[in-house]
Design a protein around this motif. Structure first.
Motif, PDB file in Angstrom:
ATOM      1  N   ASN A   4       0.532  -1.523   0.069  1.00  0.00           N
ATOM      2  CA  ASN A   4      -0.198   0.265   0.233  1.00  0.00           C
ATOM      3  C   ASN A   4       0.989   1.425  -0.151  1.00  0.00           C
ATOM      4  O   ASN A   4       0.722   1.697   1.034  1.00  0.00           O
ATOM      5  N   THR A   5       1.806   1.321  -0.718  1.00  0.00           N
ATOM      6  CA  THR A   5       3.162   2.419  -1.385  1.00  0.00           C
ATOM      7  C   THR A   5       2.540   3.193  -1.700  1.00  0.00           C
ATOM      8  O   THR A   5       1.679   2.523  -3.062  1.00  0.00           O
ATOM      9  N   PRO A   6       2.409   4.647  -1.426  1.00  0.00           N
ATOM     10  CA  PRO A   6       1.393   6.154  -2.353  1.00  0.00           C
ATOM     11  C   PRO A   6       2.453   5.668  -3.658  1.00  0.00           C
ATOM     12  O   PRO A   6       3.926   5.689  -3.001  1.00  0.00           O
ATOM     13  N   LEU A   7       1.930   6.019  -5.244  1.00  0.00           N
ATOM     14  CA  LEU A   7       3.075   6.189  -5.733  1.00  0.00           C
ATOM     15  C   LEU A   7       2.379   7.456  -6.557  1.00  0.00           C
ATOM     16  O   LEU A   7       1.576   7.674  -7.143  1.00  0.00           O
ATOM     17  N   PHE A   8       3.829   8.825  -6.951  1.00  0.00           N
ATOM     18  CA  PHE A   8       3.806  10.314  -6.821  1.00  0.00           C
ATOM     19  C   PHE A   8       2.196  10.922  -6.095  1.00  0.00           C
ATOM     20  O   PHE A   8       3.009  12.227  -6.512  1.00  0.00           O
ATOM     21  N   SER A   9       1.378   9.931  -5.420  1.00  0.00           N
ATOM     22  CA  SER A   9       0.345  10.807  -4.945  1.00  0.00           C
ATOM     23  C   SER A   9      -0.393   9.997  -4.108  1.00  0.00           C
ATOM     24  O   SER A   9      -0.136   8.995  -3.913  1.00  0.00           O
ATOM     25  N   PHE A  20       3.095  -0.968 -14.392  1.00  0.00           N
ATOM     26  CA  PHE A  20       3.420   0.452 -14.984  1.00  0.00           C
ATOM     27  C   PHE A  20       4.342   0.814 -14.867  1.00  0.00           C
ATOM     28  O   PHE A  20       5.038   1.792 -15.578  1.00  0.00           O
ATOM     29  N   LEU A  21       5.427   0.338 -14.168  1.00  0.00           N
ATOM     30  CA  LEU A  21       6.219   1.240 -12.940  1.00  0.00           C
ATOM     31  C   LEU A  21       7.698   0.345 -14.352  1.00  0.00           C
ATOM     32  O   LEU A  21       8.450   0.906 -15.253  1.00  0.00           O
ATOM     33  N   ILE A  22       7.243  -0.445 -14.930  1.00  0.00           N
ATOM     34  CA  ILE A  22       7.828  -1.667 -15.404  1.00  0.00           C
ATOM     35  C   ILE A  22       8.239  -1.195 -17.455  1.00  0.00           C
ATOM     36  O   ILE A  22       9.022  -0.910 -17.640  1.00  0.00           O
ATOM     37  N   VAL A  23       7.088  -0.597 -17.732  1.00  0.00           N
ATOM     38  CA  VAL A  23       6.293   0.041 -18.919  1.00  0.00           C
ATOM     39  C   VAL A  23       6.974   1.334 -19.098  1.00  0.00           C
ATOM     40  O   VAL A  23       7.757   1.797 -20.081  1.00  0.00           O
ATOM     41  N   LEU A  24       6.906   1.900 -18.469  1.00  0.00           N
ATOM     42  CA  LEU A  24       7.847   3.813 -17.941  1.00  0.00           C
ATOM     43  C   LEU A  24       9.429   3.528 -17.830  1.00  0.00           C
ATOM     44  O   LEU A  24       9.416   4.064 -18.404  1.00  0.00           O
ATOM     45  N   SER A  25       9.996   2.668 -17.254  1.00  0.00           N
ATOM     46  CA  SER A  25      11.099   2.266 -17.189  1.00  0.00           C
ATOM     47  C   SER A  25      11.528   1.752 -19.006  1.00  0.00           C
ATOM     48  O   SER A  25      12.286   2.746 -19.641  1.00  0.00           O
ATOM     49  N   ILE A  26      10.816   0.857 -19.662  1.00  0.00           N
ATOM     50  CA  ILE A  26      11.492   0.863 -20.897  1.00  0.00           C
ATOM     51  C   ILE A  26      10.950   2.001 -21.813  1.00  0.00           C
ATOM     52  O   ILE A  26      11.702   1.943 -22.557  1.00  0.00           O
ATOM     53  N   ILE A  27       9.820   2.882 -21.619  1.00  0.00           N
ATOM     54  CA  ILE A  27       9.514   3.786 -22.424  1.00  0.00           C
ATOM     55  C   ILE A  27      10.865   5.065 -22.384  1.00  0.00           C
ATOM     56  O   ILE A  27      11.448   5.366 -23.492  1.00  0.00           O
ATOM     57  N   ALA A  28      11.257   4.719 -21.007  1.00  0.00           N
ATOM     58  CA  ALA A  28      12.700   5.626 -20.855  1.00  0.00           C
ATOM     59  C   ALA A  28      13.237   5.449 -21.903  1.00  0.00           C
ATOM     60  O   ALA A  28      14.462   6.234 -22.427  1.00  0.00           O
ATOM     61  N   LEU A  57      11.655   9.148  -8.388  1.00  0.00           N
ATOM     62  CA  LEU A  57      10.470   9.707  -7.487  1.00  0.00           C
ATOM     63  C   LEU A  57      10.005   8.001  -6.762  1.00  0.00           C
ATOM     64  O   LEU A  57       9.896   7.500  -6.024  1.00  0.00           O
ATOM     65  N   ALA A  58       9.546   6.646  -7.954  1.00  0.00           N
ATOM     66  CA  ALA A  58       9.429   6.123  -7.430  1.00  0.00           C
ATOM     67  C   ALA A  58      10.095   5.134  -6.518  1.00  0.00           C
ATOM     68  O   ALA A  58       9.838   4.265  -5.940  1.00  0.00           O
ATOM     69  N   VAL A  59      11.670   5.267  -7.560  1.00  0.00           N
ATOM     70  CA  VAL A  59      12.520   4.634  -6.324  1.00  0.00           C
ATOM     71  C   VAL A  59      12.941   4.981  -5.119  1.00  0.00           C
ATOM     72  O   VAL A  59      13.106   4.157  -3.933  1.00  0.00           O
ATOM     73  N   MET A  60      12.741   6.629  -4.848  1.00  0.00           N
ATOM     74  CA  MET A  60      12.617   6.780  -3.373  1.00  0.00           C
ATOM     75  C   MET A  60      11.253   7.156  -2.313  1.00  0.00           C
ATOM     76  O   MET A  60      11.654   6.555  -1.268  1.00  0.00           O
ATOM     77  N   THR A  61      10.715   5.873  -2.778  1.00  0.00           N
ATOM     78  CA  THR A  61       9.729   5.662  -2.444  1.00  0.00           C
ATOM     79  C   THR A  61      10.590   3.988  -1.140  1.00  0.00           C
ATOM     80  O   THR A  61       9.409   3.794  -0.010  1.00  0.00           O
ATOM     81  N   ASN A  84       9.747   1.200  -1.649  1.00  0.00           N
ATOM     82  CA  ASN A  84       9.492   0.339  -1.901  1.00  0.00           C
ATOM     83  C   ASN A  84      10.710  -0.932  -2.947  1.00  0.00           C
ATOM     84  O   ASN A  84      10.833  -0.488  -3.812  1.00  0.00           O
ATOM     85  N   ILE A  85      10.445  -1.901  -2.383  1.00  0.00           N
ATOM     86  CA  ILE A  85      11.328  -3.179  -3.066  1.00  0.00           C
ATOM     87  C   ILE A  85      10.465  -3.743  -4.291  1.00  0.00           C
ATOM     88  O   ILE A  85      11.112  -3.718  -5.205  1.00  0.00           O
ATOM     89  N   GLY A  86       9.397  -3.246  -4.717  1.00  0.00           N
ATOM     90  CA  GLY A  86       8.882  -3.879  -5.485  1.00  0.00           C
ATOM     91  C   GLY A  86       8.556  -3.032  -6.554  1.00  0.00           C
ATOM     92  O   GLY A  86       9.370  -3.134  -7.622  1.00  0.00           O
ATOM     93  N   TYR A  87       8.667  -1.906  -6.029  1.00  0.00           N
ATOM     94  CA  TYR A  87       8.653  -0.437  -6.845  1.00  0.00           C
ATOM     95  C   TYR A  87      10.652  -0.039  -8.033  1.00  0.00           C
ATOM     96  O   TYR A  87      10.248   0.003  -8.977  1.00  0.00           O
TER      97      TYR A  87
END
Length: 203
Positions: free
Chosen positions: A44-49, A66-74, A168-172, A174-177
């Motif tokens: 239940n870790t918030p992401l971005f908001s 979503f984070l996997i796809v966003l990292s691929i897009i990067a 920001l996702a890494v800074m949470t 959260n090991i999964g993120y």
């Protein structure tokens, strides 16, 4: 005198209490900061908001995807920028020389150029003339062009924005993120890393 002494003692006690409370608050803040610098596996870790807080294991898995796809897009954006940089450079370096009758000296120099490529040119009168495409080897900065620098700046803006979102996702913590961002980076590099590397070696 007694009243003054009592007031002074009360004031000193209040000041000491305030200092003590401030020190405790500072220590508590430092303690919470040091505690936050460890990985957590909460779902239940918030992401971005706060509105983006997974409420179930499925929502948490969707956030990781979503984070996997966003990292691929990067990585795709970086590769696309590398390809465009090479295209802009090639466009700048490639020069076309036409072998015109009566200009044997220039034509001979072009024919003797080992870097020249044979091509053809159709003039306005429909006559096909002998052409050599010669590649310049100078490495000076490209001249400023609106048609080149505007897309380059926009690409850099998008890449920077996506990179900061991943940060920001890494800074949470959260090991999964964190693992999702790494997985996306790996898959993106596996798919298009050769384009980025080719551009880096060319420069």
């Amino acid at each position: 005198m007694n009243m003054d002494h009592m007031n002074h003692a009360t004031s000193s006690a209040s000041s000491s209490a305030a200092t003590s409370m401030s020190s405790m608050s500072s220590m508590s803040s430092m303690s919470s900061m040091s505690m936050s610098m460890v990985f957590v596996n909460a779902h239940n870790t918030p992401l971005f908001s706060n509105q983006w807080t997974p409420s179930s294991s499925g929502a948490y898995a969707g956030t990781c995807i979503f984070l996997i796809v966003l990292s691929i897009i990067a990585r795709l954006l970086s590769a696309f920028k590398a390809v465009m940089e090479q295209h802009w450079l090639d466009t700048h370096l490639n020069r076309r020389y036409v072998a015109v009758a009566g200009k044997s000296t220039e034509a001979g120099r072009i024919d003797a150029d080992p870097d020249a490529k044979v091509a053809s040119l159709v003039t306005a009168q429909g006559v096909e003339e002998s052409v050599k495409v010669v590649r310049r080897t100078t490495r000076e900065p490209l001249p400023w062009r609106f048609s080149v620098d505007l897309p380059r700046a926009f690409l850099f803006l998008v890449i920077t924005g996506v990179s900061y979102l991943l940060m920001l996702a890494v800074m949470t913590m959260n090991i999964g993120y964190f693992c999702s961002v790494l997985a996306g980076a790996f898959l993106g590099e596996l798919a298009v890393g050769r384009y980025v590397q080719a551009n880096e070696h060319a420069h």
